[in-house]
Design an enzyme around this catalytic site. Structure first.
Site, PDB file in Angstrom:
ATOM      1  N   HIS A 144      39.845  41.021  45.488  1.00 35.72           N
ATOM      2  CA  HIS A 144      38.831  40.394  44.622  1.00 35.72           C
ATOM      3  C   HIS A 144      37.961  41.515  44.057  1.00 35.72           C
ATOM      4  CE1 HIS A 144      35.087  38.117  43.825  1.00 35.72           C
ATOM      5  NE2 HIS A 144      35.811  37.018  43.855  1.00 35.72           N
ATOM      6  N   ASP A 198      37.591  42.201  53.850  1.00 39.46           N
ATOM      7  CA  ASP A 198      36.995  41.130  53.073  1.00 39.46           C
ATOM      8  C   ASP A 198      37.499  39.821  53.696  1.00 39.46           C
ATOM      9  OD1 ASP A 198      36.369  39.136  51.337  1.00 39.46           O
ATOM     10  OD2 ASP A 198      37.129  40.128  49.535  1.00 39.46           O
ATOM     11  N   GLN A 234      37.774  34.603  52.397  1.00 42.83           N
ATOM     12  CA  GLN A 234      38.664  33.434  52.332  1.00 42.83           C
ATOM     13  C   GLN A 234      39.236  33.095  53.703  1.00 42.83           C
ATOM     14  OE1 GLN A 234      39.269  31.415  49.839  1.00 42.83           O
ATOM     15  NE2 GLN A 234      38.346  32.553  48.165  1.00 42.83           N
ATOM     16  N   LYS A 289      31.489  29.138  51.254  1.00 39.50           N
ATOM     17  CA  LYS A 289      32.908  28.764  51.277  1.00 39.50           C
ATOM     18  C   LYS A 289      33.278  28.078  52.587  1.00 39.50           C
ATOM     19  CE  LYS A 289      34.478  32.633  48.387  1.00 39.50           C
ATOM     20  NZ  LYS A 289      34.682  32.081  47.045  1.00 39.50           N
ATOM     21  N   CYS A 321      38.493  36.503  39.476  1.00 36.17           N
ATOM     22  CA  CYS A 321      37.876  37.791  39.848  1.00 36.17           C
ATOM     23  C   CYS A 321      38.902  38.712  40.508  1.00 36.17           C
ATOM     24  CB  CYS A 321      36.672  37.601  40.768  1.00 36.17           C
ATOM     25  SG  CYS A 321      35.416  36.546  40.067  1.00 36.17           S
TER      26      CYS A 321
END
Ligand SMILES: Cc1ncc(COP(=O)(O)O)c(C=O)c1O
Length: 412
Positions: free
Chosen positions: A125, A201, A204, A227, A369
């Site tokens: 991302h 990261d 998600q 999220k 993104c």
């Protein structure tokens, strides 16, 4: 609860999903973008605001002590949720983007110079690309890229060569476009073998899986509350204690110091060192309540539900539309989360999304993104449906029906 998740019961706890638009229910398939919020999160924030709100960390009166305790309680919940060894290793940030920027701007600025190497993957991302690129432009270090296999996995074949001599390997635990679940522990081990830090990261990943940062063995991991059923405006950066201790502050101001003199300042111990200014206090309470909510369902159950639903979606869409639909990413559900990016015939993803909206099917269209990844895929954009704990087969069926509707409109 460790049994099967019942999305019908879960869905009832999300007020907005009870809303009708044009007298019909909403099929919310955009949770990879941002998730909806359960009543318990809304209530926790309202109740805290109504009964216990006060500034944190600064005042001696009891109301402020209560608010500080609630804020620190939320930190402890988030720490437990990702199995951080200590709540002090959780820094509250605005979101995952800010967490990653903190790593780059604070740790990176202190440690990266000409001759150094940072390794990223083609599926990152922008939040895990642009901050590194901006600092690289200033400092002159090199960025190397790990390519992907044809089915959208990180290509491990040449990884050792690519990361040789690197100082950082920064990668997503789960792609927001391909749904790929990356082998975080393996990539971390490879990074450490090369003498590099592993920055994950986890934006998600954390909302959909059991997360264990200690099992990952990584150095930093960033994620966002919005999220994972919590409010927007808050996220977290987990970092190993010794690294956070050795990293200079990111932002300067109130709360992040233990002393300020005319000739300089002494930073506060972590995590306060990285929490300058008045933090999103009410949002932190909501973040903690979101963790409570997810734990009440059980993350194993959440993952099992998403695996079942994603399999159903992959089967339904490929059986119904055959060659007219291309679903990106691995089709092996054991390494895939509930994100389905697709190309539908030659209809532009924005048009697909607009037609779907006529059927109350909410999906995202765009580059997500992840422009470098779009280039690798050879597309400008994709349509993306993503499932979460409140979705069920009805939502997938509505998506398929609405795609049929799009076929009619575009004359196929
Ligand atoms: C993989 C990934 N990383 C980082 C981000 C940035 O998250 P936020 O906008 O919450 O900072 C996102 C958001 O979509 C994402 O999907």
């Amino acid at each position: 609860m460790n049994g099967a998740l019942d999305p019908g019961t879960v869905r009832k706890q999300f007020p907005v999903l009870g809303r009708l638009i044009d007298s019909a229910p909403i099929h919310y398939l955009d949770s990879a973008n941002s998730s909806q919020k359960p009543q318990s999160v809304i209530d926790a924030m309202t109740e805290f605001t109504e009964t216990s709100y006060a500034p944190i960390n600064r005042s001696a009166y009891r109301l402020a002590a209560e608010a500080t305790e609630a804020y620190e309680g939320a930190r402890a919940k988030v720490a437990r949720f990702v199995n951080a060894p200590s709540a002090d290793e959780i820094v509250f940030t605005k979101n995952a983007t800010e967490g990653l920027n903190l790593v780059v701007q604070a740790w990176g600025r202190a440690n990266l110079a000409v001759g150094d190497v940072v390794v990223l993957t083609h599926m990152e991302h922008h939040a895990n690309i642009v901050p590194w690129q901006a600092l690289a432009a200033e400092r002159g270090f090199e960025i190397r890229w790990i390519p992907l296999t044809d089915d959208g996995r990180v290509d491990l074949a040449g990884v050792d060569r690519i990361i040789e001599g690197a100082k950082v390997v920064a990668f997503t635990a789960m792609s927001n476009v391909l749904g790929t679940l990356n082998p975080v522990a393996d990539l971390t081990a490879a990074a450490h073998d090369a003498g590099a830090l592993a920055v994950v990261d986890a934006c998600q990943y954390v909302p959909h899986n059991v997360t264990d940062v200690q099992a990952w063995g990584a150095d930093f991991a960033a994620f966002s509350s919005h999220k994972m059923c919590g409010p927007s405006g808050i996220g977290a950066l987990w970092g190993r204690a010794e690294l956070l201790d050795a990293t200079p502050p990111f932002l300067g101001g109130g709360n992040m110091i233990s002393d300020v003199r005319l000739d300089g300042f002494t930073p506060a111990p972590v995590p306060a060192k990285f929490e300058a200014g008045t933090m999103p206090i009410i949002e932190a309470i909501g973040f903690g309540a979101a963790v409570d909510f997810l734990e009440s369902l059980g993350m194993e159950a959440v993952r099992r539900h998403e695996m079942e639903l994603t399999t159903y979606a992959l089967d339904t869409l490929t059986e119904r539309f055959g060659d007219d639909i291309t679903i990106h990413g691995p089709h092996d559900i054991s390494i895939r989360g509930g994100v389905l990016s697709f190309a539908f015939r030659n209809v532009h993803p924005h048009d697909v999304s607009q037609v779907l909206d006529q059927h109350n099917v909410c999906i995202r269209a765009g580059h997500h993104c992840a422009k470098p990844l779009m280039r690798v895929l050879g597309v400008a954009a994709t349509a993306r449906a993503s499932v979460y704990l409140y979705n069920d087969r009805d939502d997938v069926d509505a998506l398929a029906e609405a795609l049929d509707g799009a076929s009619d409109i575009f004359g196929f």
